[in-house]
Design a protein around this motif. Structure first.
Motif, mmCIF file in Angstrom:
data_model
loop_
_atom_site.group_PDB
_atom_site.id
_atom_site.type_symbol
_atom_site.label_atom_id
_atom_site.label_comp_id
_atom_site.label_asym_id
_atom_site.label_seq_id
_atom_site.Cartn_x
_atom_site.Cartn_y
_atom_site.Cartn_z
ATOM 1 N N ILE A 188 0.836 -1.206 0.000
ATOM 2 C CA ILE A 188 0.000 0.000 0.000
ATOM 3 C C ILE A 188 0.869 1.253 0.000
ATOM 4 O O ILE A 188 0.532 2.266 -0.614
ATOM 5 N N VAL A 189 2.020 1.172 0.670
ATOM 6 C CA VAL A 189 2.941 2.312 0.733
ATOM 7 C C VAL A 189 3.808 2.391 -0.522
ATOM 8 O O VAL A 189 3.944 3.442 -1.148
ATOM 9 N N LEU B 276 -17.761 3.791 -5.173
ATOM 10 C CA LEU B 276 -16.389 4.251 -4.917
ATOM 11 C C LEU B 276 -15.532 4.100 -6.182
ATOM 12 O O LEU B 276 -14.736 4.985 -6.515
ATOM 13 N N THR B 277 -15.724 2.986 -6.875
ATOM 14 C CA THR B 277 -14.976 2.746 -8.114
ATOM 15 C C THR B 277 -15.309 3.796 -9.164
ATOM 16 O O THR B 277 -14.422 4.335 -9.831
ATOM 17 N N ILE C 95 -7.248 0.760 -9.478
ATOM 18 C CA ILE C 95 -7.594 1.499 -8.259
ATOM 19 C C ILE C 95 -6.482 2.471 -7.864
ATOM 20 O O ILE C 95 -6.700 3.413 -7.098
ATOM 21 N N GLY C 96 -5.271 2.253 -8.414
ATOM 22 C CA GLY C 96 -4.154 3.148 -8.125
ATOM 23 C C GLY C 96 -4.377 4.571 -8.605
ATOM 24 O O GLY C 96 -3.636 5.488 -8.207
ATOM 25 N N LYS C 97 -5.395 4.799 -9.451
ATOM 26 C CA LYS C 97 -5.729 6.158 -9.884
ATOM 27 C C LYS C 97 -6.002 7.074 -8.702
ATOM 28 O O LYS C 97 -5.816 8.284 -8.779
ATOM 29 N N ALA C 98 -6.455 6.491 -7.606
ATOM 30 C CA ALA C 98 -6.788 7.288 -6.426
ATOM 31 C C ALA C 98 -5.549 7.856 -5.758
ATOM 32 O O ALA C 98 -5.638 8.787 -4.953
ATOM 33 N N PHE C 99 -4.385 7.310 -6.100
ATOM 34 C CA PHE C 99 -3.165 7.698 -5.402
ATOM 35 C C PHE C 99 -2.139 8.314 -6.350
ATOM 36 O O PHE C 99 -0.946 8.143 -6.199
ATOM 37 N N GLY D 206 -10.116 6.338 -2.393
ATOM 38 C CA GLY D 206 -9.249 5.166 -2.516
ATOM 39 C C GLY D 206 -8.988 4.517 -1.164
ATOM 40 O O GLY D 206 -9.030 3.278 -1.037
ATOM 41 N N MET D 207 -8.734 5.339 -0.149
ATOM 42 C CA MET D 207 -8.529 4.801 1.197
ATOM 43 C C MET D 207 -9.819 4.161 1.730
ATOM 44 O O MET D 207 -9.773 3.125 2.392
ATOM 45 N N ALA D 208 -10.957 4.777 1.408
ATOM 46 C CA ALA D 208 -12.247 4.216 1.831
ATOM 47 C C ALA D 208 -12.472 2.851 1.182
ATOM 48 O O ALA D 208 -13.000 1.924 1.814
ATOM 49 N N TYR D 209 -12.047 2.713 -0.073
ATOM 50 C CA TYR D 209 -12.170 1.441 -0.786
ATOM 51 C C TYR D 209 -11.368 0.360 -0.072
ATOM 52 O O TYR D 209 -11.866 -0.746 0.171
#
Length: 358
Positions: free
Chosen positions: A16-17, A240-241, A298-302, A316-319
């Motif tokens: 995740i990091v 969320l997605t 899902i990495g789009k959120a970050f 993204g964190m909520a997902y």
């Protein structure tokens, strides 16, 4: 046991990091293989082992298990035990999956972190479906890349291990349905509701000899609260997605037919099968396939500047938090508890059971 659980948590948090590290992803992939491929006991193992033994005498012509029977005939003749068969087959599939995911995501170690959270546990327990599941993921990714031939081949292979892969057939016509035929969507939903609540015996008539397992699920009746719980989880994950894929979704009209919005389309299309959750929570496995394909994006959120100040980041964190909560919830509400689950994952494992996993 503490060693294995701790290592799993470390691999999840590290991914995740450090979200895009091929070496880390390879280590995560190898860990998944060790956990999934070397189980030799625990939940559902005896039933799956018996099915494997029976493949030594099964007919290869069976449409829903032809590939499983073909490989099982050969491996049984070689004297391979079920766990050895799983170790070999899962090694091949996980290697292929790593190669495909590498080419279709910009956050590969994040992908494997999400997979370790969910659906690793189900992948260990539902061994036959796991093999079909990998082919289903490959099929949807091929579909995303407009490789329809490869997608169909993957579906046929998936059906060769588990009949539930039939759920992917409608996705071949997804764009046609979403593009022009909104009425068809409502008709399908109405038909599902009618069958679920009034005519479940139609499934047995339609599926014939392949309907035994599905009919068992059809005859189940979970509580309305349990059904709503799974429905809410899926709907929230879909929302969320959609936001992560396009933060402006609710601010302007969006065409869901454009090729770049494939992840959005498969999530929206998955809502068609939500009524099935009111029969048996097992049908959530259909959306599980969509979830794992969604992990590739899902990495789009970050991404981007002012990362932690963007709503996309929080979504993204909520997902991630929701899939953690969902995995904990499914174990807590399930027939078996954490002791049985962890024993199945680590204690009854030919490799991990003997290396400080107690």
């Amino acid at each position: 046991m503490i060693f294995c659980v701790t290592l799993s948590i470390i691999l999840i948090l590290t991914g995740i990091v450090i979200q895009n590290n091929r070496i880390l992803a390879a280590i995560q992939s190898i860990w998944i293989w060790l956990v999934v491929g070397f189980t030799n006991g625990g939940m559902d193992f005896a039933e799956n082992n018996l099915i494997y033994k029976n493949t030594a005498y099964a007919k290869i012509s069976s449409p829903s298990t032809w590939l499983s029977n073909l490989i099982g005939n050969y491996t049984n003749s070689m004297g391979m035990e079920y766990w050895e068969y799983n170790a070999v087959v899962s090694a091949v599939l996980i290697l292929i999956l790593y190669w495909i995911i590498l080419k279709n995501t910009k956050k590969i170690s994040l992908f494997y972190s999400l997979f370790l959270i969910y659906p690793l546990v189900d992948s260990v327990i539902q061994k036959r479906f796991f093999i079909a599941f990998v082919f289903c993921v490959i099929s949807l990714i091929a579909m995303k890349n407009n490789n329809i031939k490869m997608s169909i081949i993957a579906i046929i292979c998936a059906l060769g291990f588990h009949f539930s892969a039939i759920i992917l057939v409608p996705y071949l016509f997804m764009d046609i349905i979403l593009k022009k035929h909104i009425k068809v969507i409502w008709m399908i939903l109405a038909l599902e509701v009618y069958i679920i609540f009034f005519q479940r015996n139609l499934v047995a008539i339609i599926l014939g000899d392949n309907s035994a397992k599905v009919t068992t699920y059809m005859n189940n009746n979970i509580s309305l609260k349990a059904g709503l719980l799974f429905v809410c989880v899926q709907v929230i994950l879909v929302l969320l997605t959609l936001y992560i894929e396009n933060p402006n979704l609710f601010l302007r009209n969006l065409s869901i037919n454009s090729r770049e919005n494939y992840i959005m389309r498969i999530n929206i299309f998955s809502l068609l099968f939500i009524p099935l959750l009111f029969m048996d929570s097992t049908f959530f496995r259909f959306y599980r396939i969509i979830m794992v394909v969604t992990y590739t994006d899902i990495g789009k959120a970050f991404r981007g500047k002012l990362l932690k100040n963007s709503y996309r980041y929080y979504m993204g964190m909520a997902y991630i938090i929701l899939i953690i909560t969902f995995q904990v919830m499914t174990v807590n509400l399930g027939e078996f508890g954490w002791n049985e689950v962890l024993d199945t994952l680590f204690k009854y494992n030919q490799v991990l059971g003997g290396i400080a996993c107690y």
